[in-house]
Design an enzyme around this catalytic site. Sequence first.
Site, short mmCIF file in Angstrom:
data_model
loop_
_atom_site.label_atom_id
_atom_site.label_comp_id
_atom_site.label_asym_id
_atom_site.label_seq_id
_atom_site.Cartn_x
_atom_site.Cartn_y
_atom_site.Cartn_z
N ASN A 10 16.20 -5.28 57.41
CA ASN A 10 17.28 -6.26 57.30
C ASN A 10 16.64 -7.63 57.08
O ASN A 10 16.11 -8.22 58.01
CB ASN A 10 18.11 -6.23 58.59
CG ASN A 10 19.17 -7.32 58.63
OD1 ASN A 10 19.47 -7.94 57.61
ND2 ASN A 10 19.75 -7.56 59.80
N TRP A 11 16.70 -8.10 55.85
CA TRP A 11 16.02 -9.36 55.53
C TRP A 11 16.85 -10.58 55.94
O TRP A 11 16.40 -11.71 55.80
CB TRP A 11 15.68 -9.42 54.02
CG TRP A 11 14.69 -8.38 53.59
CD1 TRP A 11 14.08 -7.44 54.39
CD2 TRP A 11 14.16 -8.17 52.28
NE1 TRP A 11 13.21 -6.67 53.66
CE2 TRP A 11 13.25 -7.09 52.35
CE3 TRP A 11 14.38 -8.78 51.05
CZ2 TRP A 11 12.56 -6.62 51.24
CZ3 TRP A 11 13.69 -8.31 49.94
CH2 TRP A 11 12.78 -7.24 50.03
N LYS A 12 18.05 -10.34 56.38
CA LYS A 12 18.95 -11.42 56.83
C LYS A 12 19.04 -12.53 55.76
O LYS A 12 18.90 -12.25 54.59
CB LYS A 12 18.49 -11.98 58.18
CG LYS A 12 18.22 -10.88 59.21
CD LYS A 12 18.11 -11.41 60.60
CE LYS A 12 17.72 -10.29 61.53
NZ LYS A 12 17.85 -10.62 62.91
N HIS A 98 26.80 -6.11 62.30
CA HIS A 98 25.59 -6.65 62.93
C HIS A 98 26.00 -7.67 63.99
O HIS A 98 26.96 -8.42 63.81
CB HIS A 98 24.70 -7.30 61.86
CG HIS A 98 23.34 -7.62 62.39
ND1 HIS A 98 23.10 -8.74 63.16
CD2 HIS A 98 22.15 -6.97 62.27
CE1 HIS A 98 21.81 -8.74 63.49
NE2 HIS A 98 21.22 -7.69 62.97
N GLU A 100 24.86 -10.46 64.78
CA GLU A 100 24.91 -11.86 64.32
C GLU A 100 26.25 -12.14 63.65
O GLU A 100 26.80 -13.24 63.77
CB GLU A 100 23.73 -12.14 63.38
CG GLU A 100 22.43 -12.23 64.17
CD GLU A 100 21.18 -11.87 63.39
OE1 GLU A 100 21.24 -11.74 62.16
OE2 GLU A 100 20.12 -11.70 64.03
N GLU A 170 21.52 -1.69 68.64
CA GLU A 170 20.77 -2.93 68.64
C GLU A 170 21.18 -3.79 69.83
O GLU A 170 22.15 -4.57 69.73
CB GLU A 170 21.04 -3.72 67.35
CG GLU A 170 20.60 -3.00 66.10
CD GLU A 170 20.19 -4.00 65.02
OE1 GLU A 170 19.06 -3.90 64.54
OE2 GLU A 170 20.98 -4.91 64.71
N GLY A 176 15.32 -10.28 67.59
CA GLY A 176 14.62 -11.53 67.28
C GLY A 176 14.00 -12.21 68.49
O GLY A 176 13.61 -13.38 68.42
N SER A 216 13.40 -6.23 67.70
CA SER A 216 11.98 -6.57 67.86
C SER A 216 11.02 -5.41 67.62
O SER A 216 9.98 -5.31 68.28
CB SER A 216 11.74 -7.19 69.24
OG SER A 216 12.47 -8.40 69.36
N GLY A 237 14.26 -6.26 61.61
CA GLY A 237 14.56 -7.59 61.10
C GLY A 237 13.28 -8.32 60.71
O GLY A 237 12.71 -8.08 59.64
N GLY A 238 12.79 -9.17 61.60
CA GLY A 238 11.65 -10.04 61.32
C GLY A 238 10.46 -9.33 60.67
O GLY A 238 9.91 -9.81 59.67
C1 PEP Z 1 18.09 -7.04 63.30
O1 PEP Z 1 18.50 -8.16 63.07
O2 PEP Z 1 18.73 -6.06 62.90
C2 PEP Z 1 16.84 -6.90 64.04
C3 PEP Z 1 16.58 -5.76 64.61
O3 PEP Z 1 16.03 -8.02 64.11
P1 PEP Z 1 14.55 -8.10 64.74
O4 PEP Z 1 13.80 -6.87 64.31
O5 PEP Z 1 13.97 -9.34 64.18
O6 PEP Z 1 14.70 -8.12 66.22
#
Ligand code: PEP
Length: 258
Positions: A10-12, A98, A100, A170, A176, A216, A237-238
Amino acid sequence: MNRRKLIAGNWKMNLTHKEAEDLSRHLVGSIKNEYLAKVETVLCPPYTALESVGRVVSRSGLKLGAQNLYFENDGAFTGEISARMLKELGCEYVIIGHSERRKFLHETNKVINSKIKKAIEFDIKPILCVGETFQEREDEIFEGVVDEQLSDALEGISMTDMRKLVIAYEPVWAIGTGLCATTDQASSMHIFIANVVTRLYDSETADKLIILYGGSVNSKNAAEILSAERVDGALVGGASLKADQFTQIVQCAFEISK
Ligand code: PEP
């Protein structure tokens, strides 16, 4: 049940379309075909990069996904993007609900339910995100929260359609933050989710369901979390923005599924 592993990035709201094109080129070069034979690997860039990333991955085994869609077909919905538009760009997956979006865009379970239905109508597989906040875990109501998110989001979705869904657990406190859930926390919630799906549908549907963990995940903790009971993959994500890390995470999933 031997479920196929799935890793989704997920590049957001990161990367311009040129930067996204570069990253996807790197990934096409570094993720070996033998990994992709065992691990379904999905890139979810921002809307503006779907076309360019789609072109890059079209000659590879990598799959394209979007981060959201709108639940109407077309019309006066300024700023929104429809399932038909995503389908034409080659999206096979779409992230829905998601945390967010639930938090910053006030997405409700009802809206999420409509989006899942629209994605399925256009033959795009929804990756439905569920998960509790830190306070909800502290208050020990996290199972109830996830149960309600699932029950409401899946309202009116047939068993046949349910089999097209992927669920991502999640925990909001892990996204994050660098604070990955423990294998026990992830496994017990994944088993709980499978039990909810058994209650809402049946045990065969639950057995077939791919349940991802997200929060994470990076190249250092991937092997541990991906080996946990009932964890079928990860929504990343990151770490999905770094070609070497994302490649290593896919490789971990491959090694585990050998
Ligand atoms: C996400 O936003 O779906 C996610 C899992 O982010 P991160 O891996 O950065 O915690």
